[in-house]
Design a protein around this motif. Sequence first.
Motif, PDB file in Angstrom:
ATOM      1  N   THR A  44       1.103  -4.825   3.674  1.00  0.00           N
ATOM      2  CA  THR A  44      -0.345  -5.198   4.144  1.00  0.00           C
ATOM      3  C   THR A  44      -1.105  -6.355   3.284  1.00  0.00           C
ATOM      4  O   THR A  44      -0.189  -6.996   2.826  1.00  0.00           O
ATOM      5  CB  THR A  44      -1.028  -3.733   4.251  1.00  0.00           C
ATOM      6  OG1 THR A  44      -2.482  -3.838   4.821  1.00  0.00           O
ATOM      7  CG2 THR A  44      -1.531  -3.155   2.947  1.00  0.00           C
TER       8      THR A  44
ATOM      9  N   HIS B 109       3.418   0.569   2.998  1.00  0.00           N
ATOM     10  CA  HIS B 109       3.055  -0.380   3.992  1.00  0.00           C
ATOM     11  C   HIS B 109       2.770  -1.737   3.335  1.00  0.00           C
ATOM     12  O   HIS B 109       2.376  -1.805   2.259  1.00  0.00           O
ATOM     13  CB  HIS B 109       1.732   0.201   4.408  1.00  0.00           C
ATOM     14  CG  HIS B 109       1.735   1.483   5.346  1.00  0.00           C
ATOM     15  ND1 HIS B 109       2.112   1.661   6.688  1.00  0.00           N
ATOM     16  CD2 HIS B 109       1.242   2.524   4.859  1.00  0.00           C
ATOM     17  CE1 HIS B 109       1.864   2.687   7.076  1.00  0.00           C
ATOM     18  NE2 HIS B 109       1.459   3.491   5.941  1.00  0.00           N
TER      19      HIS B 109
ATOM     20  N   ARG C 206      -4.301  -7.839   0.677  1.00  0.00           N
ATOM     21  CA  ARG C 206      -5.530  -7.777   0.114  1.00  0.00           C
ATOM     22  C   ARG C 206      -6.389  -8.927   0.179  1.00  0.00           C
ATOM     23  O   ARG C 206      -5.865  -9.972   0.257  1.00  0.00           O
ATOM     24  CB  ARG C 206      -5.217  -7.671  -1.748  1.00  0.00           C
ATOM     25  CG  ARG C 206      -6.240  -7.555  -2.389  1.00  0.00           C
ATOM     26  CD  ARG C 206      -5.954  -7.687  -4.052  1.00  0.00           C
ATOM     27  NE  ARG C 206      -5.609  -6.241  -4.135  1.00  0.00           N
ATOM     28  CZ  ARG C 206      -5.076  -5.614  -5.409  1.00  0.00           C
ATOM     29  NH1 ARG C 206      -4.876  -6.550  -6.056  1.00  0.00           N
ATOM     30  NH2 ARG C 206      -4.865  -4.275  -5.501  1.00  0.00           N
TER      31      ARG C 206
ATOM     32  N   ASP D 151       0.662  -1.215  -0.010  1.00  0.00           N
ATOM     33  CA  ASP D 151      -0.111  -0.022   0.060  1.00  0.00           C
ATOM     34  C   ASP D 151       0.894   1.336   0.014  1.00  0.00           C
ATOM     35  O   ASP D 151       1.877   1.359   0.846  1.00  0.00           O
ATOM     36  CB  ASP D 151      -0.853  -0.064   1.338  1.00  0.00           C
ATOM     37  CG  ASP D 151      -1.675   1.471   1.259  1.00  0.00           C
ATOM     38  OD1 ASP D 151      -2.336   1.964   0.268  1.00  0.00           O
ATOM     39  OD2 ASP D 151      -1.666   1.944   2.452  1.00  0.00           O
ATOM     40  N   HIS D 152       0.642   2.187  -0.915  1.00  0.00           N
ATOM     41  CA  HIS D 152       1.360   3.466  -0.913  1.00  0.00           C
ATOM     42  C   HIS D 152       0.436   4.526  -0.378  1.00  0.00           C
ATOM     43  O   HIS D 152      -0.321   4.802  -1.307  1.00  0.00           O
ATOM     44  CB  HIS D 152       1.857   3.625  -2.375  1.00  0.00           C
ATOM     45  CG  HIS D 152       2.907   2.530  -3.116  1.00  0.00           C
ATOM     46  ND1 HIS D 152       2.240   1.245  -3.370  1.00  0.00           N
ATOM     47  CD2 HIS D 152       4.278   2.684  -3.176  1.00  0.00           C
ATOM     48  CE1 HIS D 152       3.208   0.658  -3.657  1.00  0.00           C
ATOM     49  NE2 HIS D 152       4.546   1.561  -3.514  1.00  0.00           N
ATOM     50  N   THR D 153       0.794   5.135   0.473  1.00  0.00           N
ATOM     51  CA  THR D 153       0.053   6.354   1.150  1.00  0.00           C
ATOM     52  C   THR D 153       0.720   7.565   0.612  1.00  0.00           C
ATOM     53  O   THR D 153       2.011   7.756   1.091  1.00  0.00           O
ATOM     54  CB  THR D 153       0.002   6.341   2.471  1.00  0.00           C
ATOM     55  OG1 THR D 153      -0.818   5.136   2.881  1.00  0.00           O
ATOM     56  CG2 THR D 153      -0.757   7.432   3.219  1.00  0.00           C
TER      57      THR D 153
ATOM     58  N   ARG E 127     -12.612  -1.793   9.189  1.00  0.00           N
ATOM     59  CA  ARG E 127     -11.130  -1.759   8.918  1.00  0.00           C
ATOM     60  C   ARG E 127     -10.510  -2.338   9.951  1.00  0.00           C
ATOM     61  O   ARG E 127      -9.244  -2.777   9.764  1.00  0.00           O
ATOM     62  CB  ARG E 127     -11.035  -0.224   9.106  1.00  0.00           C
ATOM     63  CG  ARG E 127     -11.403   0.632   7.725  1.00  0.00           C
ATOM     64  CD  ARG E 127     -11.056   1.948   7.512  1.00  0.00           C
ATOM     65  NE  ARG E 127      -9.492   2.030   6.947  1.00  0.00           N
ATOM     66  CZ  ARG E 127      -8.925   3.107   6.932  1.00  0.00           C
ATOM     67  NH1 ARG E 127      -9.827   4.160   6.764  1.00  0.00           N
ATOM     68  NH2 ARG E 127      -7.801   2.981   6.338  1.00  0.00           N
TER      69      ARG E 127
ATOM     70  N   ASN F  22      -8.574  -3.660   0.081  1.00  0.00           N
ATOM     71  CA  ASN F  22      -7.037  -3.331   0.322  1.00  0.00           C
ATOM     72  C   ASN F  22      -7.058  -2.915   1.561  1.00  0.00           C
ATOM     73  O   ASN F  22      -7.526  -1.887   1.874  1.00  0.00           O
ATOM     74  CB  ASN F  22      -6.641  -2.573  -0.747  1.00  0.00           C
ATOM     75  CG  ASN F  22      -6.362  -3.149  -2.171  1.00  0.00           C
ATOM     76  OD1 ASN F  22      -6.655  -4.458  -2.133  1.00  0.00           O
ATOM     77  ND2 ASN F  22      -6.341  -2.712  -3.339  1.00  0.00           N
ATOM     78  N   ASP F  23      -6.148  -3.593   2.540  1.00  0.00           N
ATOM     79  CA  ASP F  23      -6.131  -2.857   3.856  1.00  0.00           C
ATOM     80  C   ASP F  23      -5.094  -1.546   3.890  1.00  0.00           C
ATOM     81  O   ASP F  23      -4.044  -2.015   3.576  1.00  0.00           O
ATOM     82  CB  ASP F  23      -5.451  -4.095   4.738  1.00  0.00           C
ATOM     83  CG  ASP F  23      -6.015  -3.839   6.399  1.00  0.00           C
ATOM     84  OD1 ASP F  23      -6.529  -2.840   6.600  1.00  0.00           O
ATOM     85  OD2 ASP F  23      -5.516  -4.669   7.053  1.00  0.00           O
ATOM     86  N   THR F  24      -5.577  -0.638   4.283  1.00  0.00           N
ATOM     87  CA  THR F  24      -4.779   0.643   3.948  1.00  0.00           C
ATOM     88  C   THR F  24      -4.649   1.246   5.305  1.00  0.00           C
ATOM     89  O   THR F  24      -5.938   1.519   6.058  1.00  0.00           O
ATOM     90  CB  THR F  24      -5.156   1.294   2.826  1.00  0.00           C
ATOM     91  OG1 THR F  24      -4.565   2.532   2.660  1.00  0.00           O
ATOM     92  CG2 THR F  24      -6.717   1.663   2.829  1.00  0.00           C
ATOM     93  N   ASP F  25      -3.825   2.343   5.567  1.00  0.00           N
ATOM     94  CA  ASP F  25      -4.027   3.230   6.725  1.00  0.00           C
ATOM     95  C   ASP F  25      -4.494   4.646   6.157  1.00  0.00           C
ATOM     96  O   ASP F  25      -4.688   5.651   7.091  1.00  0.00           O
ATOM     97  CB  ASP F  25      -2.607   3.325   7.368  1.00  0.00           C
ATOM     98  CG  ASP F  25      -2.293   2.377   8.334  1.00  0.00           C
ATOM     99  OD1 ASP F  25      -3.222   1.708   8.815  1.00  0.00           O
ATOM    100  OD2 ASP F  25      -1.063   2.139   8.791  1.00  0.00           O
ATOM    101  N   GLY F  26      -4.583   4.738   4.881  1.00  0.00           N
ATOM    102  CA  GLY F  26      -5.017   5.854   4.279  1.00  0.00           C
ATOM    103  C   GLY F  26      -6.645   6.199   4.361  1.00  0.00           C
ATOM    104  O   GLY F  26      -7.141   5.630   4.916  1.00  0.00           O
TER     105      GLY F  26
END
Length: 223
Positions: free
Chosen positions: A149, A147, A151, A136-138, A205, A167-171
């Motif tokens: 992470t 990150h 899918r 994951d690109h934030t 999430r 897609n598990d993301t922190d964004g």
Amino acid sequence: MKKYLLIILGLIVAISAPAEDNAKEYLVRLTKADGTVFEGYNDTYLRNWLKPAVTSIAISEEYKGPTTKYSSEEVKRIEFVESLLDSIPVVFDAVKAQTKLPNLFSKNPKPYKQPVFLRLVYDGENVKGYAMPYTDHTMTPSRTVIHFTWRYFYLPKDSDIAKAYWNDTDGVIPNMKKVMKFYFREFPMLVEMVDNGEITPEMFRENPAIVLPIMDRTYSPKK
């Protein structure tokens, strides 16, 4: 990043290689496409593999011995023998899977050209759930944060292609409830649960697999 990853995926992201006396950690049982079952030692580091879309595995008869490579079309399941008595065993299936999440312009994305090895995280009667490593690109004004992470996919029993649903993301994701309802559109009851607050964006999430038992329970095969 999340407790869920520790609960569901265990040690899959460990990066240290085992010592000689821990060779059993790499002992795997493979089921070939023709139904043949055999054991060997995984030399692909699949249990701690961070690269997405793995389509082959290297197996040796002896720990750290000469290897033979098997494709995801030759091998349909990999089970880490040491984990099979655990409550959450480490199992990978070779699965046809979508290359990306659906969107308004591509509601049914094409699958990878070959089956990919996905970690089994839910094994239901109507729906199976899988996870695949994902990068994951934030984006920020000053830098890009990467990150490692996951899918997530669901595979209905009447389909041969696993569908990506998160897609598990922190964004930050605008209109999160709307996004969830779009990904869950095959499951009206799940959409209703999002609408009435039984499943919130925060809950989803924190644990993206929370929806898999509901998908399994409410899935209606296509006519």
